[in-house]
Each structure stands twice: as structure tokens, then as C-alpha cells.
Design a protein around this motif. Structure first.
Motif, short mmCIF file in Angstrom:
data_model
loop_
_atom_site.label_atom_id
_atom_site.label_comp_id
_atom_site.label_asym_id
_atom_site.label_seq_id
_atom_site.Cartn_x
_atom_site.Cartn_y
_atom_site.Cartn_z
N ALA A 196 -110.86 56.75 -86.92
CA ALA A 196 -110.34 58.09 -87.13
C ALA A 196 -111.05 58.83 -88.26
O ALA A 196 -111.23 60.05 -88.19
CB ALA A 196 -108.83 58.03 -87.42
N ALA A 197 -111.47 58.10 -89.29
CA ALA A 197 -112.12 58.75 -90.44
C ALA A 197 -113.47 59.33 -90.07
O ALA A 197 -113.88 60.36 -90.61
CB ALA A 197 -112.27 57.74 -91.58
N PHE A 198 -114.18 58.69 -89.15
CA PHE A 198 -115.48 59.17 -88.69
C PHE A 198 -115.69 58.66 -87.27
O PHE A 198 -116.34 57.66 -87.04
CB PHE A 198 -116.61 58.70 -89.60
N PRO A 199 -115.11 59.33 -86.28
CA PRO A 199 -115.14 58.82 -84.90
C PRO A 199 -116.56 58.64 -84.37
O PRO A 199 -117.38 59.56 -84.46
CB PRO A 199 -114.39 59.91 -84.11
N MET A 200 -116.83 57.45 -83.84
CA MET A 200 -118.15 57.13 -83.32
C MET A 200 -118.13 56.68 -81.86
O MET A 200 -119.19 56.58 -81.24
CB MET A 200 -118.79 56.02 -84.17
N ALA A 201 -116.95 56.40 -81.31
CA ALA A 201 -116.87 55.94 -79.93
C ALA A 201 -115.51 56.31 -79.35
O ALA A 201 -114.52 56.39 -80.07
CB ALA A 201 -117.08 54.42 -79.85
N ARG A 202 -115.47 56.51 -78.05
CA ARG A 202 -114.20 56.78 -77.36
C ARG A 202 -113.74 55.47 -76.73
O ARG A 202 -114.06 55.17 -75.57
CB ARG A 202 -114.36 57.87 -76.31
N ILE A 203 -113.00 54.69 -77.49
CA ILE A 203 -112.47 53.43 -76.96
C ILE A 203 -111.03 53.60 -76.49
O ILE A 203 -110.48 52.70 -75.85
CB ILE A 203 -112.58 52.29 -77.99
N ILE B 66 -108.01 57.78 -71.19
CA ILE B 66 -107.09 58.24 -70.16
C ILE B 66 -107.89 58.28 -68.87
O ILE B 66 -108.88 59.01 -68.77
CB ILE B 66 -106.53 59.65 -70.47
N MET B 67 -107.49 57.46 -67.91
CA MET B 67 -108.19 57.38 -66.64
C MET B 67 -107.21 57.61 -65.49
O MET B 67 -106.03 57.27 -65.61
CB MET B 67 -108.88 56.03 -66.50
N VAL B 68 -107.73 58.16 -64.43
CA VAL B 68 -106.85 58.54 -63.32
C VAL B 68 -107.46 58.17 -61.98
O VAL B 68 -108.67 58.02 -61.84
CB VAL B 68 -106.56 60.06 -63.35
N ARG B 69 -106.57 58.03 -61.01
CA ARG B 69 -106.96 57.84 -59.61
C ARG B 69 -105.94 58.56 -58.75
O ARG B 69 -104.73 58.41 -58.95
CB ARG B 69 -106.98 56.35 -59.26
N GLY B 70 -106.40 59.38 -57.83
CA GLY B 70 -105.49 60.09 -56.94
C GLY B 70 -104.88 61.33 -57.55
O GLY B 70 -104.03 61.96 -56.93
N VAL B 71 -105.28 61.70 -58.77
CA VAL B 71 -104.84 62.94 -59.39
C VAL B 71 -106.08 63.65 -59.92
O VAL B 71 -107.14 63.03 -60.11
CB VAL B 71 -103.82 62.71 -60.53
N GLU B 72 -105.96 64.95 -60.19
CA GLU B 72 -107.12 65.74 -60.59
C GLU B 72 -107.08 66.08 -62.07
O GLU B 72 -106.16 66.75 -62.53
CB GLU B 72 -107.16 67.04 -59.77
N PRO B 73 -108.08 65.63 -62.84
CA PRO B 73 -108.13 66.02 -64.26
C PRO B 73 -108.35 67.53 -64.40
O PRO B 73 -109.22 68.09 -63.74
CB PRO B 73 -109.34 65.24 -64.80
N VAL B 74 -107.58 68.14 -65.26
CA VAL B 74 -107.71 69.59 -65.50
C VAL B 74 -108.29 69.86 -66.88
O VAL B 74 -109.15 70.72 -67.06
CB VAL B 74 -106.34 70.28 -65.34
N SER B 75 -107.83 69.13 -67.87
CA SER B 75 -108.35 69.26 -69.22
C SER B 75 -108.10 67.96 -69.98
O SER B 75 -107.22 67.18 -69.62
CB SER B 75 -107.71 70.45 -69.96
N SER B 76 -108.89 67.76 -71.05
CA SER B 76 -108.77 66.54 -71.84
C SER B 76 -109.24 66.84 -73.25
O SER B 76 -110.24 67.53 -73.43
CB SER B 76 -109.61 65.41 -71.21
N TRP B 77 -108.52 66.31 -74.25
CA TRP B 77 -108.88 66.67 -75.61
C TRP B 77 -108.41 65.58 -76.59
O TRP B 77 -107.60 64.71 -76.25
CB TRP B 77 -108.28 68.02 -75.98
N THR B 78 -108.93 65.67 -77.81
CA THR B 78 -108.53 64.77 -78.90
C THR B 78 -107.51 65.47 -79.78
O THR B 78 -107.68 66.65 -80.10
CB THR B 78 -109.75 64.36 -79.73
N ALA C 299 -101.56 58.84 -89.24
CA ALA C 299 -101.72 57.77 -90.23
C ALA C 299 -102.40 56.54 -89.64
O ALA C 299 -102.58 55.54 -90.33
CB ALA C 299 -100.37 57.39 -90.81
N SER C 300 -102.79 56.60 -88.36
CA SER C 300 -103.44 55.47 -87.70
C SER C 300 -104.95 55.51 -87.93
O SER C 300 -105.52 56.52 -88.35
CB SER C 300 -103.15 55.52 -86.20
N ASP C 301 -105.62 54.40 -87.60
CA ASP C 301 -107.08 54.35 -87.67
C ASP C 301 -107.72 54.80 -86.35
O ASP C 301 -108.95 54.77 -86.22
CB ASP C 301 -107.56 52.94 -88.03
N HIS C 302 -106.90 55.20 -85.38
CA HIS C 302 -107.38 55.80 -84.13
C HIS C 302 -106.91 57.26 -84.07
O HIS C 302 -105.87 57.60 -84.65
CB HIS C 302 -106.80 55.08 -82.91
#
Length: 339
Positions: A300-307, A310-322, A327-330
Motif C-alpha cells: 500500500a505504501a508504494f504499490p508495485m503489483a496487483r495481487i 476481481i475476476m468475473v465469468r458470465g458478467v460484464e465488467p463496466v468499471s474497475s478502480w483502486t 490501515a492495511s498493507d494492501h
């Protein structure tokens, strides 16, 4: 104002000649060494390009080197500006031309992420997921921060037994329905049914499945927290346990009877990591399909990877964001999908 220098002309007279951009370009054209200098920089450029092109062929037999490279694959693009600076300093035409190869390859792999794909409207269901960190010093505020995203369905991972009640209390006003299995939980504004643990071959519960009765129809929602990976000097990228759990999760999703499926969780791996193929081969990333930018979530302090995924099947992604840092490290992430 351009400076000038004096030179003796062919007829013995003294004239002036401007220095500056034009003169410097003439120095490049008249410098026969521009093709001989920078050979090492050119070789590095070619090597970086081939690493990106052939990343799937880097063997995992030695310290899971292939998966490690794929986890941080977008960062290989940092070599492009570094080589560019070196080529200009060295005045190397060879390095400049070679630089085009990794630039084109990187843009082909990741250029699509540089353009915004999120839609400001549309979709039927907003989902969010967050690894809250077992050592979170402020679980209540963390829960409220993520709930403020407006998510209809919220998944949390790394829930220590002693803090579950704090999360339940903080989220009770927003979410009428919830279920917790082991260290993962699911909160929903819509009715939940069939909540049960999913065996990902760990010996304790870090994954679950439930059916959400959304207004647009039933959705199977999986929540998972795959085992952590480590980078060790004597063993490389240790991920065998994570890989086995990913295979088990992929098998469970493949057996799913509902057409609409959403996976929320911390997979401790990116969409590029071949070791997650059992999952990624049958589902779409909302960030890749409808997000803006790379959506890095860890650390979280310096994001370097998207681990966190959110993954889907049978539905349509419309938008996605961070979502904003807690207080977490993610970082928490969210998406809106159409049913």
C-alpha cells in the motif's frame, strides 16, 4: 540567444558560425562513432525486449524465476527511459534504434492499460475486496472506509478470529447479510445462501463460496486468500503452496453450476503469472477489461503489483478502480459489473 564561434574560411577570412541545436545535429551527422558507441546499451535493449516477449518461456524450475518475472513484468518498461538517457549521453544511434524494440513490445503488452476504460455509469452490481491485514490496528475504521465505496458486495481476507466481531459490528448498518468462513468473509446488501468453505488444500479455511441473490439474478461469489509467496536468497521465489491452492481454486470454479461467477480476493499473484492459469484461464480481470491504469494494490505504501483481484465469468465488467489506503498493507479494490 545562440552562441557563435569563429572559424577561418577557405579564403582566409574569419566568419562566425552559430552553435546550438543545428550545430549539435551536425556533430551527430559528422560523428562516425555514433554507430560504434552504445553497443552494450543496444544489447540491453534487445535483452529486455526478449524478456518481455518470451516471459512465458522463462523456466520456473529454478526458484520460480518465470513467475517472479511475470509478477513485476510491467516494471521492465523502466529500462526504456534509462536506456534512452544513456543513448543520448553516449550519442549512440545504435542504442536509439535498438530502443525501439522494447518500447514497441511494452506498448503492445501494456499500452492498453494507459487509456481509461472505466464507464461512469452502467452496471448492476458493485463489488469490492480488501485484505485487511491480520495485524490491522483499526479494524472498525478500515471496514467503514471500504464500505464507503458503495459496494453492494464486500469481501474481506485475513480476518483474525479475535477481530471478526469488530468487522461485523462496523458493517452491520450497511450490510444486512454476511458470512464468515475461517479467515475470509463476505458481506452483502442482498440475500446470501449456500455459504460454505472451499478447500484449497491448505488444511485450514482461506476460501469460501456463497450465492448472492442480486436484483439482476443469482451470482456465485468466491472469496479467496491464496498462500503468500516469498523471495529467498537460497530458494528464489517460493510459491509452491500458492500454486497448489490456485489449482484447487480453479478446479472449484470450473465445477460451478451458476453461469454468473465473481471471484474476490488476494491471490498473491498477478494476471501475468502463469502459475495462476487454473483461475485466470477461465475468468476475466475487471481491471484489465474495464479499469484505468495498472491498478496496483500492494504494498500500500508504494504499490508495485496487483495481487488483489476481481475476476468475473458470465458478467460484464463496466468499471474497475483502486480505493483509498486504509490501515492495511494492501489497497482495497472495487469494480462495477453488469449482470
Amino acid at each position: 540567444m545562440a552562441q557563435a564561434y569563429t572559424a577561418e574560411t577557405g579564403n582566409g577570412t574569419v566568419g562566425t558560425r552559430p552553435s546550438g541545436p543545428r550545430f549539435r545535429s551536425e556533430r551527430w551527422r559528422g560523428d562516425r562513432g555514433i554507430w560504434r558507441r552504445g553497443i552494450l546499451l543496444a544489447l540491453i535493449a534487445v535483452l529486455v525486449a526478449f524478456l518481455m516477449i518470451l516471459h512465458a518461456h522463462i523456466p520456473n524450475r529454478i526458484g520460480n524465476l518465470g513467475s517472479l518475472t511475470e509478477t513485476f513484468l510491467p516494471w521492465l518498461g523502466l529500462f526504456v527511459p534509462l536506456i534512452l538517457v544513456g543513448a543520448l549521453v553516449r550519442r549512440s544511434a545504435t542504442a536509439l534504434i535498438a530502443l525501439l524494440l522494447p518500447l514497441v513490445v511494452w506498448l503492445n503488452l501494456f499500452g492498453g492499460l494507459l487509456t481509461g476504460k472505466s464507464s461512469a455509469s452502467g452496471g448492476d452490481l458493485t463489488v469490492a475486496t480488501h485484505n485487511v491485514n491480520a495485524g490491522n490496528p483499526d479494524p472498525a475504521d478500515t471496514a467503514l472506509d471500504v464500505a464507503a465505496s458503495g459496494a453492494d458486495v464486500l469481501a474481506l481476507q485475513e480476518l483474525p478470529g479475535g477481530q471478526v466481531a469488530a468487522y461485523e459490528k462496523a458493517l452491520a448498518k450497511t450490510y444486512r447479510y454476511h458470512a464468515v468462513e475461517g479467515t475470509v468473509g463476505l458481506w452483502s446488501k442482498y440475500p446470501l445462501s449456500g455459504a460454505a468453505p472451499v478447500d484449497i488444500r491448505l488444511g485450514w479455511t482461506r476460501a469460501m463460496r456463497a450465492t448472492v441473490a442480486a436484483p439482476g439474478g443469482e451470482v456465485a461469489v468466491y472469496v479467496a486468500h491464496l498462500p503468500s509467496v516469498r523471495v529467498k536468497m537460497n530458494a528464489g521465489f517460493t510459491a509452491n503452496q500458492r500454486d497448489n491452492s490456485a489449482d484447487a481454486l480453479g478446479e472449484a470454479i470450473a465445477r460451478e453450476g451458476l453461469d454468473r461467477v465473481v471471484l474476490l480476493g488476494d491471490l498473491n499473484g498477478t494476471m501475468n503469472d502463469r502459475s495462476l492459469n487454473a483461475v485466470t484461464s477461465q475468468m476475466r480481470s475487471t481491471q484489465g477489461a474495464a479499469g484505468d491504469g495498472f491498478g496496483f494494490s500492494w504494498p500500500a505504501a508504494f504499490p508495485m503489483a496487483r495481487i488483489d483481484q476481481i475476476m468475473v465469468r458470465g458478467v460484464e465488467p463496466v468499471s474497475s478502480w483502486t480505493l483509498p489506503r486504509t490501515a492495511s498493507d494492501h489497497l482495497p479494490i472495487a469494480a462495477r459489473v453488469g449482470l
